[in-house]
Scaffold this motif. Structure first.
Motif, PDB file in Angstrom:
ATOM      1  N   PHE A   1      -4.540   1.200  -1.726  1.00 44.39           N
ATOM      2  CA  PHE A   1      -5.484   0.332  -1.019  1.00 44.39           C
ATOM      3  C   PHE A   1      -5.926  -0.827  -1.904  1.00 44.39           C
ATOM      4  CE2 PHE A   1      -9.934  -0.755  -0.087  1.00 44.39           C
ATOM      5  CZ  PHE A   1      -9.806  -1.233   1.204  1.00 44.39           C
ATOM      6  N   LEU A   2      -6.277  -0.531  -3.164  1.00 45.33           N
ATOM      7  CA  LEU A   2      -6.757  -1.578  -4.068  1.00 45.33           C
ATOM      8  C   LEU A   2      -5.695  -2.634  -4.353  1.00 45.33           C
ATOM      9  CD1 LEU A   2      -8.838   0.593  -6.568  1.00 45.33           C
ATOM     10  CD2 LEU A   2      -9.706  -0.925  -4.770  1.00 45.33           C
TER      11      LEU A   2
ATOM     12  N   ASN B   1      -3.815   7.064  -2.673  1.00 39.96           N
ATOM     13  CA  ASN B   1      -4.218   6.210  -1.554  1.00 39.96           C
ATOM     14  C   ASN B   1      -5.200   5.135  -2.014  1.00 39.96           C
ATOM     15  OD1 ASN B   1      -4.361   5.452   1.285  1.00 39.96           O
ATOM     16  ND2 ASN B   1      -6.424   6.297   1.201  1.00 39.96           N
ATOM     17  N   LEU B   2      -6.135   5.503  -2.864  1.00 36.68           N
ATOM     18  CA  LEU B   2      -7.096   4.537  -3.377  1.00 36.68           C
ATOM     19  C   LEU B   2      -6.388   3.426  -4.152  1.00 36.68           C
ATOM     20  CD1 LEU B   2      -9.989   3.568  -3.903  1.00 36.68           C
ATOM     21  CD2 LEU B   2     -10.010   5.082  -5.910  1.00 36.68           C
ATOM     22  N   TRP B   3      -5.452   3.792  -5.028  1.00 39.12           N
ATOM     23  CA  TRP B   3      -4.705   2.776  -5.778  1.00 39.12           C
ATOM     24  C   TRP B   3      -3.881   1.898  -4.844  1.00 39.12           C
ATOM     25  CZ3 TRP B   3      -5.842   0.838 -10.162  1.00 39.12           C
ATOM     26  CH2 TRP B   3      -6.482   1.603 -11.126  1.00 39.12           C
TER      27      TRP B   3
ATOM     28  N   LEU C   1     -11.177  -0.844   6.564  1.00 36.24           N
ATOM     29  CA  LEU C   1     -10.981   0.578   6.260  1.00 36.24           C
ATOM     30  C   LEU C   1     -11.892   1.439   7.132  1.00 36.24           C
ATOM     31  CD1 LEU C   1      -9.599   2.646   4.343  1.00 36.24           C
ATOM     32  CD2 LEU C   1     -11.539   2.289   2.791  1.00 36.24           C
TER      33      LEU C   1
ATOM     34  N   GLN D   1      -5.374  11.461  -2.491  1.00 34.96           N
ATOM     35  CA  GLN D   1      -6.512  10.557  -2.300  1.00 34.96           C
ATOM     36  C   GLN D   1      -6.567   9.490  -3.393  1.00 34.96           C
ATOM     37  OE1 GLN D   1      -8.102  10.101   0.271  1.00 34.96           O
ATOM     38  NE2 GLN D   1      -8.001  12.009   1.412  1.00 34.96           N
ATOM     39  N   LEU D   2      -6.268   9.877  -4.638  1.00 38.76           N
ATOM     40  CA  LEU D   2      -6.241   8.905  -5.725  1.00 38.76           C
ATOM     41  C   LEU D   2      -5.089   7.918  -5.526  1.00 38.76           C
ATOM     42  CD1 LEU D   2      -7.438   7.895  -8.368  1.00 38.76           C
ATOM     43  CD2 LEU D   2      -5.947   9.509  -9.568  1.00 38.76           C
TER      44      LEU D   2
ATOM     45  N   HIS E   1       0.846  -1.203   0.000  1.00 43.37           N
ATOM     46  CA  HIS E   1       0.000   0.000   0.000  1.00 43.37           C
ATOM     47  C   HIS E   1       0.884   1.257   0.000  1.00 43.37           C
ATOM     48  CE1 HIS E   1      -3.842   2.068   1.665  1.00 43.37           C
ATOM     49  NE2 HIS E   1      -3.081   2.949   1.055  1.00 43.37           N
TER      50      HIS E   1
ATOM     51  N   TYR F   1       1.257   3.866  -3.073  1.00 42.20           N
ATOM     52  CA  TYR F   1       0.863   5.239  -2.742  1.00 42.20           C
ATOM     53  C   TYR F   1       1.984   6.217  -3.088  1.00 42.20           C
ATOM     54  CZ  TYR F   1      -0.127   9.285   0.249  1.00 42.20           C
ATOM     55  OH  TYR F   1      -0.336  10.555   0.727  1.00 42.20           O
TER      56      TYR F   1
END
Length: 134
Positions: free
Chosen positions: A52-53, A48-50, A91, A45-46, A29, A33
């Motif tokens: 996380f995924l 972080n989303l990647w 999360l 934020q984008l 992660h 990130y």
């Protein structure tokens, strides 16, 4: 013959493996990130989303194929959906610890790491063992 010592040993092995996979997913992660921030120039934020995924995929593969490999799963698709739900719960739980720490307890946000490192993983381990990969 009493199988309790064997069951306890298996539980201990699963807990260690769970932690190793969790650390690997966390590092994944962080690296994704940071990579998205540096190389792709995306917003935090984008990125972080990647992160996380990608970490969820690493976590699923590690938990399914290594930590809980001995557990039988009737329907792999259902297990994947349950795993996705447990990841979103994780999360949400971490966001809850931050909220409680900052807004209810009026402590610095760094204190929320107690819930993030100990309470969330404990709950998710039980969920994975007895619901997702049961």
């Amino acid at each position: 013959m009493n199988s309790a010592p064997r069951d306890f040993a298996r539980l201990g092995t699963e807990l260690v493996r769970f932690a190793v996979v969790g650390i690997a997913a966390t590092l994944t992660h962080a690296l994704v990130y940071l990579g998205f921030l540096a190389l792709a120039g995306s917003g935090p934020q984008l990125a972080n989303l990647w992160g996380f995924l990608v970490a969820v995929v690493v976590s699923y593969l590690g938990q399914r194929r290594w930590t809980f490999a001995a557990n039988t799963v009737g329907n792999e698709h259902v297990a994947k959906m349950k795993f996705a739900a447990s990841s979103l719960l994780s999360l949400a739980m971490n966001a809850f610890w931050v909220y409680v720490t900052v807004n209810w307890l009026a402590l610095p946000p760094e204190y929320s790491v107690i819930g993030i490192l100990f309470l969330t993983p404990a709950a998710i381990f039980v969920l994975l063992k007895y619901w997702v990969f049961a």
